[in-house]
Write a protein that holds these residues in place. Sequence first.
Motif, short mmCIF file in Angstrom:
data_model
loop_
_atom_site.label_atom_id
_atom_site.label_comp_id
_atom_site.label_asym_id
_atom_site.label_seq_id
_atom_site.Cartn_x
_atom_site.Cartn_y
_atom_site.Cartn_z
N ALA A 1 0.83 -1.21 0.00
CA ALA A 1 0.00 0.00 0.00
C ALA A 1 0.86 1.26 0.00
CB ALA A 1 -0.92 -0.01 1.22
N THR A 2 2.06 1.15 0.56
CA THR A 2 2.98 2.29 0.59
C THR A 2 3.52 2.63 -0.79
OG1 THR A 2 4.79 0.76 0.90
CG2 THR A 2 3.86 1.75 2.89
N GLY A 3 3.32 1.73 -1.75
CA GLY A 3 3.90 1.91 -3.08
C GLY A 3 5.23 1.18 -3.24
N LEU A 4 5.80 0.76 -2.10
CA LEU A 4 7.06 0.02 -2.18
C LEU A 4 6.82 -1.36 -2.81
CD1 LEU A 4 8.52 0.86 1.34
CD2 LEU A 4 9.42 1.63 -0.88
N VAL A 5 7.79 -1.80 -3.57
CA VAL A 5 7.65 -3.08 -4.26
C VAL A 5 8.82 -3.99 -3.89
CG1 VAL A 5 7.45 -4.26 -6.49
CG2 VAL A 5 6.50 -1.95 -6.21
N ARG A 6 8.47 -5.16 -3.42
CA ARG A 6 9.48 -6.16 -3.05
C ARG A 6 9.76 -7.04 -4.27
NH1 ARG A 6 11.02 -8.86 1.74
NH2 ARG A 6 10.81 -11.13 1.68
N HIS A 7 11.04 -7.19 -4.61
CA HIS A 7 11.43 -8.03 -5.75
C HIS A 7 12.01 -9.33 -5.23
CE1 HIS A 7 12.15 -4.47 -8.76
NE2 HIS A 7 11.03 -4.35 -8.08
N THR A 8 11.51 -10.44 -5.72
CA THR A 8 12.03 -11.75 -5.33
C THR A 8 12.39 -12.53 -6.59
OG1 THR A 8 10.67 -11.68 -3.34
CG2 THR A 8 11.56 -13.82 -3.98
N LEU A 9 13.57 -13.14 -6.57
CA LEU A 9 14.07 -13.87 -7.73
C LEU A 9 13.83 -15.37 -7.55
CD1 LEU A 9 15.54 -11.11 -7.77
CD2 LEU A 9 17.59 -12.29 -8.51
N HIS A 10 13.22 -15.96 -8.55
CA HIS A 10 13.00 -17.41 -8.53
C HIS A 10 13.77 -18.00 -9.71
CE1 HIS A 10 9.78 -16.85 -5.57
NE2 HIS A 10 9.53 -15.75 -6.25
N TYR A 11 14.95 -18.51 -9.43
CA TYR A 11 15.76 -19.09 -10.50
C TYR A 11 15.22 -20.47 -10.85
CZ TYR A 11 19.38 -15.70 -8.98
OH TYR A 11 20.08 -14.59 -8.64
N ALA A 12 15.02 -20.71 -12.16
CA ALA A 12 14.55 -22.03 -12.59
C ALA A 12 15.61 -23.07 -12.21
CB ALA A 12 14.35 -22.04 -14.11
N PRO A 13 15.16 -24.24 -11.73
CA PRO A 13 13.79 -24.66 -11.55
C PRO A 13 13.34 -24.70 -10.09
CG PRO A 13 15.16 -26.60 -11.56
CD PRO A 13 16.08 -25.41 -11.62
N ASN A 14 14.20 -24.30 -9.13
CA ASN A 14 13.85 -24.57 -7.72
C ASN A 14 14.65 -23.75 -6.72
OD1 ASN A 14 16.29 -25.81 -8.23
ND2 ASN A 14 15.84 -27.66 -7.07
N ILE A 15 15.10 -22.57 -7.13
CA ILE A 15 15.91 -21.75 -6.21
C ILE A 15 15.21 -20.40 -6.03
CG2 ILE A 15 18.13 -20.58 -5.92
CD1 ILE A 15 19.37 -22.74 -7.75
N VAL A 16 15.15 -19.94 -4.80
CA VAL A 16 14.61 -18.60 -4.56
C VAL A 16 15.64 -17.77 -3.82
CG1 VAL A 16 13.38 -19.29 -2.43
CG2 VAL A 16 12.70 -17.23 -3.63
N ARG A 17 15.74 -16.52 -4.24
CA ARG A 17 16.68 -15.59 -3.61
C ARG A 17 15.89 -14.35 -3.20
NH1 ARG A 17 21.56 -12.88 -6.99
NH2 ARG A 17 22.19 -11.37 -5.42
N THR A 18 15.92 -14.05 -1.91
CA THR A 18 15.08 -12.97 -1.40
C THR A 18 15.77 -12.32 -0.20
OG1 THR A 18 12.80 -12.49 -0.71
CG2 THR A 18 13.76 -14.52 0.15
#
Length: 397
Positions: free
Chosen positions: A228-245
């Motif tokens: 709601a603040t307008g801030l946007v969280r970016h999260t990376l999901h590398y194929a096929p099973n890795i998440v970086r946050t």
Amino acid sequence: MAVTDREAPASVLKAPSKRLTSAELSTTKPGTPGGIFMRQFWHAIGRSQDLQPGRALPVRVMNEDYALYRGHSGRVQLVQQRCPHRGALLHLGWIEEDDIRCVYHGWKYDCSGACIEAPAEKAGFEKNVRIQTYPVDEAFGLIYGYFGPGEPPAFPPYPESAGDGFIEVWPDVTVPCNYLQSFENSMDEVHVAFTHAPGGSHARISVDLPIITAEETPWGLMRYGKRATGLVRHTLHYAPNIVRTVVPPQFGMDGIGGWVEITFHFTPVDDENHRWIITTKVRVTGDDVEPYWVKRREFYAKCAAAPNVDQLVQDIWSGKVPYADVRHPVLARVQDIAVQAGQGRVENHETETLGRSDAGLALWRRILERELRIIGDGGTPKKWQKAPADVVPTIGA
Ligand code: FES
Ligand SMILES: [Fe+2]
């Protein structure tokens, strides 16, 4: 008697589903479209620190078993599980320099997989014997294996996060459900405000519910969580099973270490179990490093003294322990496992009701289904790229 429409059971009348089932989408069995898809990538298979020179370990990845060992030079080797003589487990063997000798009758294999000694056989017999070896490499404190055909993709599979600090590798955890459930959960930021409400570990990113959008990239999927603040969280999901946050200060650390960048590898063991192999980039340097480790050691001591996580999850599932009352040094992990593995070993997609907040995982399923169909039809699947180093996760809070 002919079966008319009126007499036919509902299951016959129902048009066959065109969508792949969750079991088809999430399997990693060799030879299946899912298994072929997953074998295009490097997979994290363990911590470097857990494999000392001269040590061999069994490892099960994507429904298949292997022996993993480190030679005395420090070189890591990944080979087939069993000796081709009479099927003994190779990880019971002796490591001699960088070779491995089977503990049953002493056949010895070098790093190329060639048998170089078969002591009780005629000279030259060994020349016809080989074991399968697999590409293996190390980065970020982890060991990665490649299980597909041909040359593996670029290594390491994703860029190291820039900036000062160090990488901490967490003890890994086995979760009793299919890997896709955890990968999908990593795209589901809304769950944080509910699943992790008890205990308050994630309060900083639970003040409101983000609007989730996602887009396919050359390396996987980028997910946006707009507040709601307008801030946007970016999260990376590398194929096929890795998440970086980027996650809030770690539980039990009293803020030491601040927000950390965390990378989860959801490595399939088989279709009903997977591992969380986790690293954090801790942005602590100089004189702050020792206090960080003092606190971290205290934390690991608390974990060792705390109730067993698997048992606690069972007690939550059976109703013996109320979910909201659970407190534990790794509370968020207990909560996540209770919820995600509680969906079933392989969650049934056909009984779900997805909404707009599921945009991330819905997109990934469409990508996965597209790729599996191409593979199933004998076509050429997408050539996934390594992500550029300047695409990084952001806090957005
Ligand atoms: S089974 Fe390995 S040497 Fe006989
Ligand atoms: Fe979670």
